[in-house]
Design an enzyme around this catalytic site. Structure first.
Site, mmCIF file in Angstrom:
data_model
loop_
_atom_site.group_PDB
_atom_site.id
_atom_site.type_symbol
_atom_site.label_atom_id
_atom_site.label_comp_id
_atom_site.label_asym_id
_atom_site.label_seq_id
_atom_site.Cartn_x
_atom_site.Cartn_y
_atom_site.Cartn_z
ATOM 1 N N ASP A 149 -32.921 -6.224 -59.838
ATOM 2 C CA ASP A 149 -31.625 -6.489 -60.158
ATOM 3 C C ASP A 149 -31.174 -7.137 -58.572
ATOM 4 O O ASP A 149 -31.252 -6.480 -57.842
ATOM 5 C CB ASP A 149 -30.665 -5.316 -60.597
ATOM 6 C CG ASP A 149 -29.411 -5.775 -61.244
ATOM 7 O OD1 ASP A 149 -29.346 -5.662 -62.572
ATOM 8 O OD2 ASP A 149 -28.685 -6.247 -60.630
ATOM 9 N N ILE A 150 -30.324 -8.180 -58.800
ATOM 10 C CA ILE A 150 -29.439 -8.499 -57.753
ATOM 11 C C ILE A 150 -28.604 -7.829 -57.275
ATOM 12 O O ILE A 150 -28.378 -8.095 -55.950
ATOM 13 C CB ILE A 150 -29.101 -10.323 -57.908
ATOM 14 C CG1 ILE A 150 -29.262 -10.963 -56.876
ATOM 15 C CG2 ILE A 150 -27.900 -10.247 -58.814
ATOM 16 C CD1 ILE A 150 -29.025 -12.482 -57.265
ATOM 17 N N ASN A 208 -27.406 -2.788 -72.482
ATOM 18 C CA ASN A 208 -26.022 -3.013 -72.879
ATOM 19 C C ASN A 208 -26.101 -3.937 -73.764
ATOM 20 O O ASN A 208 -26.785 -4.942 -73.840
ATOM 21 C CB ASN A 208 -25.329 -3.667 -71.776
ATOM 22 C CG ASN A 208 -25.392 -2.293 -70.347
ATOM 23 O OD1 ASN A 208 -25.116 -1.122 -70.556
ATOM 24 N ND2 ASN A 208 -25.379 -3.230 -69.265
ATOM 25 N N GLY A 257 -20.880 -3.937 -71.969
ATOM 26 C CA GLY A 257 -20.762 -4.297 -70.590
ATOM 27 C C GLY A 257 -22.166 -5.426 -70.462
ATOM 28 O O GLY A 257 -22.435 -5.747 -69.299
ATOM 29 N N GLN A 258 -22.415 -6.177 -71.448
ATOM 30 C CA GLN A 258 -23.512 -7.020 -71.523
ATOM 31 C C GLN A 258 -22.995 -8.442 -70.849
ATOM 32 O O GLN A 258 -22.084 -8.962 -71.113
ATOM 33 C CB GLN A 258 -24.224 -7.378 -72.677
ATOM 34 C CG GLN A 258 -25.289 -8.495 -72.649
ATOM 35 C CD GLN A 258 -26.081 -8.615 -73.873
ATOM 36 O OE1 GLN A 258 -25.776 -8.093 -75.083
ATOM 37 N NE2 GLN A 258 -27.268 -9.506 -73.943
ATOM 38 N N HIS A 288 -32.267 -7.025 -71.906
ATOM 39 C CA HIS A 288 -32.731 -6.628 -70.815
ATOM 40 C C HIS A 288 -32.732 -5.167 -70.607
ATOM 41 O O HIS A 288 -31.765 -4.662 -71.086
ATOM 42 C CB HIS A 288 -32.441 -7.296 -69.347
ATOM 43 C CG HIS A 288 -30.851 -7.454 -69.390
ATOM 44 N ND1 HIS A 288 -30.307 -8.271 -70.294
ATOM 45 C CD2 HIS A 288 -29.938 -6.596 -68.811
ATOM 46 C CE1 HIS A 288 -29.229 -8.074 -70.005
ATOM 47 N NE2 HIS A 288 -28.763 -7.063 -69.165
ATOM 48 N N LEU A 289 -33.816 -4.485 -70.305
ATOM 49 C CA LEU A 289 -33.850 -2.980 -70.210
ATOM 50 C C LEU A 289 -33.493 -2.824 -68.732
ATOM 51 O O LEU A 289 -34.399 -3.043 -67.832
ATOM 52 C CB LEU A 289 -35.200 -2.386 -70.579
ATOM 53 C CG LEU A 289 -35.298 -0.842 -70.746
ATOM 54 C CD1 LEU A 289 -34.370 -0.241 -71.840
ATOM 55 C CD2 LEU A 289 -36.800 -0.732 -70.911
ATOM 56 N N HIS A 290 -32.471 -2.214 -68.356
ATOM 57 C CA HIS A 290 -32.082 -1.627 -67.064
ATOM 58 C C HIS A 290 -33.065 -0.567 -66.772
ATOM 59 O O HIS A 290 -32.826 0.530 -67.617
ATOM 60 C CB HIS A 290 -30.699 -1.250 -66.916
ATOM 61 C CG HIS A 290 -29.657 -2.417 -67.122
ATOM 62 N ND1 HIS A 290 -29.242 -3.024 -65.862
ATOM 63 C CD2 HIS A 290 -29.231 -2.876 -67.981
ATOM 64 C CE1 HIS A 290 -28.378 -3.920 -66.418
ATOM 65 N NE2 HIS A 290 -28.450 -3.959 -67.387
HETATM 66 P P1 5GP Z 1 -25.855 -6.794 -68.120
HETATM 67 O O1 5GP Z 1 -24.520 -6.313 -67.566
HETATM 68 O O2 5GP Z 1 -25.910 -8.120 -69.063
HETATM 69 O O3 5GP Z 1 -26.384 -5.370 -68.967
HETATM 70 O O4 5GP Z 1 -26.806 -6.807 -67.055
HETATM 71 C C1 5GP Z 1 -27.010 -7.988 -66.228
HETATM 72 C C2 5GP Z 1 -27.732 -7.754 -65.097
HETATM 73 O O5 5GP Z 1 -28.460 -8.936 -64.530
HETATM 74 C C3 5GP Z 1 -26.633 -7.247 -63.910
HETATM 75 O O6 5GP Z 1 -27.145 -5.979 -63.592
HETATM 76 C C4 5GP Z 1 -26.997 -8.106 -62.757
HETATM 77 O O7 5GP Z 1 -26.860 -7.777 -61.517
HETATM 78 C C5 5GP Z 1 -28.252 -8.833 -63.147
HETATM 79 N N1 5GP Z 1 -28.197 -10.294 -62.566
HETATM 80 C C6 5GP Z 1 -27.334 -11.297 -62.896
HETATM 81 N N2 5GP Z 1 -27.944 -12.419 -62.598
HETATM 82 C C7 5GP Z 1 -29.070 -12.407 -61.792
HETATM 83 C C8 5GP Z 1 -30.019 -12.902 -61.192
HETATM 84 O O8 5GP Z 1 -29.965 -14.263 -60.961
HETATM 85 N N3 5GP Z 1 -30.973 -12.509 -60.631
HETATM 86 C C9 5GP Z 1 -31.204 -10.899 -60.775
HETATM 87 N N4 5GP Z 1 -32.338 -10.581 -60.150
HETATM 88 N N5 5GP Z 1 -30.308 -10.059 -61.303
HETATM 89 C C10 5GP Z 1 -29.334 -10.590 -61.976
#
Ligand code: 5GP
Length: 113
Positions: A29-30, A86, A92-93, A99-101
């Protein structure tokens, strides 16, 4: 509709990839929320958990098996970790490609905020 994750799958933007096969991609994750924060995604574009179909069951299973594999390989399986999907605004998506964190490397609190 495609997302930033499609660009990562297609290697159009960089990511630190930690696992890849023909169906699944895993990358850091970034904006990590723990010392280890990996996102495991299907290469198939599925926007939210609400869009899953019965034929996606094995694919979702693959995401969890990849989490298990990485936990073992990276050595955090015994200490423990958290897996999270999420869904939509209240969940919080932010990226509409499921995607699975996988979060590890510190003691995580419960309940989440
Ligand atoms: P969500 O909030 O949709 O469950 O999680 C999205 C996740 O994607 C966040 O934790 C966010 O930091 C990560 N993310 C968003 N854009 C990028 C990207 O360009 N590269 C990477 N590696 N992670 C990203």
């Amino acid at each position: 509709m495609s997302t930033i994750f499609t660009k990562i799958i297609n290697k159009e933007i960089p990511a630190t990839i930690v696992y890849e096969d023909d169906q699944v991609l895993a990358f850091n994750d970034i904006e990590p929320q723990a010392p280890i924060h990996i996102l495991i995604i299907p290469k198939k574009q599925i926007a939210t958990l609400n869009d899953l179909q019965i034929e996606d069951a094995a694919l979702v299973g693959q995401l969890f098996l990849t989490a298990k594999l990485l936990a073992k390989q990276m050595g955090f399986d015994e200490a423990g970790y958290r897996t999270v999907f999420n869904c939509n605004a209240d969940g919080g998506q932010a990226v509409y490609h499921i995607h699975l964190h996988v979060l590890a490397g510190r003691k995580l609190s419960w309940p989440p905020g």
